[in-house]
Design an enzyme around this catalytic site. Sequence first.
Site, PDB file in Angstrom:
ATOM      1  N   VAL A 294       0.852  -1.183   0.000  1.00  0.00           N
ATOM      2  CA  VAL A 294       0.000   0.000   0.000  1.00  0.00           C
ATOM      3  C   VAL A 294       0.888   1.233   0.000  1.00  0.00           C
ATOM      4  O   VAL A 294       2.000   1.227   0.527  1.00  0.00           O
ATOM      5  CB  VAL A 294      -0.929   0.074   1.245  1.00  0.00           C
ATOM      6  CG1 VAL A 294      -1.953  -1.036   1.209  1.00  0.00           C
ATOM      7  CG2 VAL A 294      -0.132   0.057   2.530  1.00  0.00           C
ATOM      8  N   SER A 295       0.383   2.270  -0.653  1.00  0.00           N
ATOM      9  CA  SER A 295       0.998   3.588  -0.536  1.00  0.00           C
ATOM     10  C   SER A 295      -0.026   4.467   0.164  1.00  0.00           C
ATOM     11  O   SER A 295      -1.204   4.126   0.251  1.00  0.00           O
ATOM     12  CB  SER A 295       1.337   4.154  -1.920  1.00  0.00           C
ATOM     13  OG  SER A 295       0.159   4.298  -2.691  1.00  0.00           O
ATOM     14  N   THR A 296       0.390   5.598   0.672  1.00  0.00           N
ATOM     15  CA  THR A 296      -0.535   6.464   1.418  1.00  0.00           C
ATOM     16  C   THR A 296      -1.743   6.836   0.576  1.00  0.00           C
ATOM     17  O   THR A 296      -2.893   6.703   0.995  1.00  0.00           O
ATOM     18  CB  THR A 296       0.186   7.746   1.881  1.00  0.00           C
ATOM     19  OG1 THR A 296       1.318   7.373   2.661  1.00  0.00           O
ATOM     20  CG2 THR A 296      -0.740   8.609   2.706  1.00  0.00           C
TER      21      THR A 296
ATOM     22  N   GLN B 263      -3.865   3.508  -0.609  1.00  0.00           N
ATOM     23  CA  GLN B 263      -4.725   2.878   0.386  1.00  0.00           C
ATOM     24  C   GLN B 263      -6.025   3.669   0.545  1.00  0.00           C
ATOM     25  O   GLN B 263      -7.103   3.099   0.637  1.00  0.00           O
ATOM     26  CB  GLN B 263      -4.014   2.792   1.735  1.00  0.00           C
ATOM     27  CG  GLN B 263      -4.831   2.085   2.807  1.00  0.00           C
ATOM     28  CD  GLN B 263      -4.035   1.868   4.092  1.00  0.00           C
ATOM     29  OE1 GLN B 263      -2.830   2.064   4.102  1.00  0.00           O
ATOM     30  NE2 GLN B 263      -4.721   1.483   5.140  1.00  0.00           N
TER      31      GLN B 263
END
Length: 258
Positions: free
Chosen positions: A9-11, A14
């Site tokens: 996940v990336s900020t 997600q």
Amino acid sequence: MNVIGYVRVSTSGQAKDGYSLAYQQDEIRSYCQEQGWNLMNLYSDEGISGAKVNEDALEVDRIGFQSMLATLSTQPIDAVVVLNTSRLWRSDIVKVLVHREFKKHGVDVRSIEQPTYSIYKKDPNDFLVNGLMELLDQYQRLEIALKLGRGRYKKAEQGGYAGGRATFGYKAKNGQKYIQVDEKQARTVRKVFQLKEEHPAWSLTQIAEAMNEEGFTTGQGRLFTKVQIKRILDKRDFYSGTYRYGNIEAHGLHEAIL
């Protein structure tokens, strides 16, 4: 079938897609159980973009991903299971890098949301991207060679050994800025020049034959040919203590053999 799972996940990813690490892990575990696959491990990367690349090393710049590659190189794995291929890559360059690493180990990708996907299917876009990657590889090699050349040129200007494989007759140790005479090889070098001086009319082949008859060998322990003899004779200045790199010439930088 032995498989491992991968989640990422990336900020922004997600929040946008709702692909939390826990959600992806649960989906992979359930899917593998349904398929009867042996899920050996799960690797994850949190807060990392799927397009991030280490440009110097030309590799995927993720700790979890690199740990997964280490497993692929040491254990028999058939496939990497992901919720979606976007968890593995978010750009064509990363896609090619991932494909390249997986194919080294004969591993395929199994995507829960793309059940027919396989890295071994022919994709016209891959030909274009692979061609670009080959150009990037060539550029990287040229850039490294240029940097090394600059470094060696600078060392030569300052009176130091410019690196690389030591000339036959000498030895260089890692971390040292100078070379030393290799006594065993030095005797061989002196013998070549001795034969040349004693028999000026001899051909390179005749000198090589004489060296072989007396039991001398090359640095690899092989018989001499005229090629190795010529390489030694062409370095008379170097064996006399002169060092050249480009248009830099210095004397007494290393112990002379002759």
